[in-house]
Design a protein around this motif. Structure first.
Motif, PDB file in Angstrom:
ATOM      1  N   ILE A 116       0.899  -1.081  -0.065  1.00  0.00           N
ATOM      2  CA  ILE A 116       0.212  -0.125   0.166  1.00  0.00           C
ATOM      3  C   ILE A 116       0.752   1.177   0.124  1.00  0.00           C
ATOM      4  CG2 ILE A 116      -1.855   1.298   1.180  1.00  0.00           C
ATOM      5  CD1 ILE A 116      -2.738  -1.204  -0.046  1.00  0.00           C
ATOM      6  N   GLY A 117       0.453   2.167  -1.012  1.00  0.00           N
ATOM      7  CA  GLY A 117       1.269   3.619  -1.153  1.00  0.00           C
ATOM      8  C   GLY A 117       0.169   4.556  -1.206  1.00  0.00           C
ATOM      9  N   THR A 118       0.716   5.713  -1.524  1.00  0.00           N
ATOM     10  CA  THR A 118      -0.254   6.922  -1.487  1.00  0.00           C
ATOM     11  C   THR A 118      -0.152   7.331  -2.964  1.00  0.00           C
ATOM     12  OG1 THR A 118       1.650   8.361  -0.984  1.00  0.00           O
ATOM     13  CG2 THR A 118       0.090   7.851   0.883  1.00  0.00           C
ATOM     14  N   GLY A 119      -1.057   8.286  -3.417  1.00  0.00           N
ATOM     15  CA  GLY A 119      -0.894   8.734  -4.926  1.00  0.00           C
ATOM     16  C   GLY A 119      -2.050   9.605  -5.046  1.00  0.00           C
ATOM     17  N   VAL A 171      -4.207   7.631   0.225  1.00  0.00           N
ATOM     18  CA  VAL A 171      -3.866   6.201   0.597  1.00  0.00           C
ATOM     19  C   VAL A 171      -4.554   5.565  -0.568  1.00  0.00           C
ATOM     20  CG1 VAL A 171      -3.859   4.077   1.877  1.00  0.00           C
ATOM     21  CG2 VAL A 171      -3.414   6.288   3.050  1.00  0.00           C
ATOM     22  N   THR A 172      -3.912   4.662  -1.509  1.00  0.00           N
ATOM     23  CA  THR A 172      -4.460   3.895  -2.464  1.00  0.00           C
ATOM     24  C   THR A 172      -4.410   2.297  -2.399  1.00  0.00           C
ATOM     25  OG1 THR A 172      -2.484   4.149  -3.763  1.00  0.00           O
ATOM     26  CG2 THR A 172      -4.334   5.804  -3.956  1.00  0.00           C
ATOM     27  N   VAL A 173      -5.345   1.715  -3.002  1.00  0.00           N
ATOM     28  CA  VAL A 173      -5.175   0.416  -2.957  1.00  0.00           C
ATOM     29  C   VAL A 173      -5.756  -0.183  -4.391  1.00  0.00           C
ATOM     30  CG1 VAL A 173      -7.558  -0.084  -1.939  1.00  0.00           C
ATOM     31  CG2 VAL A 173      -5.869  -1.879  -1.556  1.00  0.00           C
ATOM     32  N   PRO A 174      -5.039  -1.276  -4.773  1.00  0.00           N
ATOM     33  CA  PRO A 174      -5.415  -1.790  -6.062  1.00  0.00           C
ATOM     34  C   PRO A 174      -6.851  -2.226  -6.096  1.00  0.00           C
ATOM     35  CG  PRO A 174      -3.326  -2.579  -5.598  1.00  0.00           C
ATOM     36  CD  PRO A 174      -3.781  -1.871  -4.292  1.00  0.00           C
TER      37      PRO A 174
END
Length: 447
Positions: free
Chosen positions: A88-91, A342-345
């Protein structure tokens, strides 16, 4: 002792043997004299023994067959499951509304004649781009030229009468002062002058009308645009009641009219009041290839009560002519952008009894379901409002075989859904979202 006595003893002895070897059923039965006993079959015990052996083998095989899946299942449950993992990362997430739209020119003109006459010349080619004032067609001007000459002659005649009437009026006014003529004569001459002045003006108007007809006979383009197919050929007699010569459509700029849900109106209006016209991207019919980028130009004055939507018009420069009048397009309206979230696939998101959740991998490579609160979808990435933090590892491939506490084996290659491996930050899709806010398409249901 004779033979008959000996035979009787032998028969009595045989009867005793039969009574000793027979079952209880035979104890009360007496063998009639002179009847021989049937010998017992020696194959019956062997036959019964064979049946017992076969039954035993059948029961053994059935027991082994039922036991094998249970042992295999226990072995599979204990073995680590291979999965695809993403970190998990940010975008940035774009909040986009997708709507169906139609390309509509700012101006569409049907070129029609304003005078009747023979079409002498067509000055355009079908599909040609023209500028305002470019020559399009010529109607025979000779009838209008002759009419103009006729009215010019009439004007000269009436102008002469007017000049003569004015001289007579001046003379009569002098004679009236001298009491040489009746006053009525002088007064009548005033009205004669006015009548001649009216005739002169009428002649001049007739001349101007013929000059205007000559202008109408020379047809030019009223706008900048593209000429459609020719509707009439040279040599035909055309009238003002005909359907027209051709259709012109303005191509630069061009607009797209589309509809959006009424719930999005406040944010769109707020952006327009702030002087920031929302950006609109037009995609092709398949919603794959971007065609042009424009800005919202206008919002309709009312909502359609049957659909709960409102019409918007977006302007596009269309310098490369990728947009064509009446073309069907998919319009993607960018309402706002969420920065650094925070982004998630989307491939990691599951549905089931806990609600919307993902499988999070712990330090000991075991998974546990964690509920998440999702925001808008942008391509293959969801914004996460709550439930995940940067650095968490989530399963993006193989989640359908997992349970709470299951041991996993992290794959060294990407899964079938294209999810990144462990340690890679998931890249954002190149296509903007086709859905808005709470819509979460593409998620799999987990029982």
């Amino acid at each position: 002792m004779d033979d008959r006595t000996h035979g009787a003893k032998i028969e009595a002895s045989d009867d005793m043997l039969l009574l000793d070897d027979s079952t209880g059923l035979r104890e009360d039965r007496a063998v009639p004299p002179g009847t021989k006993a049937k010998p017992r079959s020696r194959l019956r015990p062997i036959f019964l023994l064979g049946i017992a052996v076969l039954l035993g083998l059948g029961i053994y095989r059935i027991t082994e067959t039922l036991r094998a899946p249970r042992e295999s299942g226990r072995g599979q449950e204990t073995a680590p499951q291979p999965v695809g993992v993403a970190t998990i990362g940010t975008g940035d997430i774009k909040v986009v509304v997708t709507a169906l739209g139609t390309v509509t020119p700012l101006a569409t003109v049907t070129v029609k004649t304003q005078v009747n006459g023979q079409l002498l010349e067509v000055g355009f080619k079908e599909g040609q781009s023209v500028k305002k004032g470019d020559f399009l067609a010529q109607i025979d001007p000779r009838p209008f030229q002759l009419a103009e000459a006729q009215f010019e002659g009439q004007l000269v005649h009436d102008q002469g009468l007017l000049d003569q009437a004015k001289l007579d009026l001046a003379r009569y006014q002098t004679l009236v002062k001298q009491n040489s003529i009746a006053r009525q004569t002088a007064e009548d001459q005033v009205f004669i002058v006015k009548q001649n002045e009216g005739s002169v003006k009428l002649d001049q108007a007739q001349i101007d009308n013929q000059k205007l007809n000559l202008i109408y006979a020379h047809i030019v383009s009223p706008i900048d645009g593209r000429v459609g197919l020719r509707l009439v050929d040279a040599g035909n007699y055309i009238q003002t009641t005909d359907s027209g010569l051709a259709v012109l459509a303005q191509m630069h700029p061009i607009t797209v009219i589309f509809v959006v849900p009424e719930d999005d109106i406040p944010e769109i209006m707020a952006a327009m009041r702030a002087g920031r016209d929302p950006e609109v991207t037009a995609y092709d019919r398949a919603n794959v290839t971007p065609l042009a980028v424009g800005k919202v130009a206008a919002l309709d004055s009312q909502i359609d009560p049957t659909t709960g939507t409102v019409k918007l018009r977006a302007n596009f420069d269309n310098l490369d002519d990728k947009l064509f009048p009446n073309q069907f397009v998919n319009a993607r309206l960018l309402i706002k952008s969420l920065r650094g979230v925070v982004t998630v696939p989307s491939s990691a998101v599951q549905h089931g009894a806990p609600g919307t959740y993902v499988y999070v991998i712990g330090a000991d490579d075991t998974v546990s379901p964690r509920t998440v609160d999702l925001g808008p979808l942008d391509g293959a990435m969801f914004a996460v409002n709550k439930g995940l933090t940067p650095g968490d590892r989530v399963v993006v491939d193989g989640a359908d075989r997992l349970r709470d506490g299951a041991k996993v084996l992290i794959s060294t290659a990407e899964g079938s859904n294209g999810g990144p491996t462990d340690g890679e930050t998931p890249a954002k899709s190149g296509h903007p979202s086709q859905h808005h806010r709470g819509d979460h398409p593409g998620q799999r249901d987990q029982p």
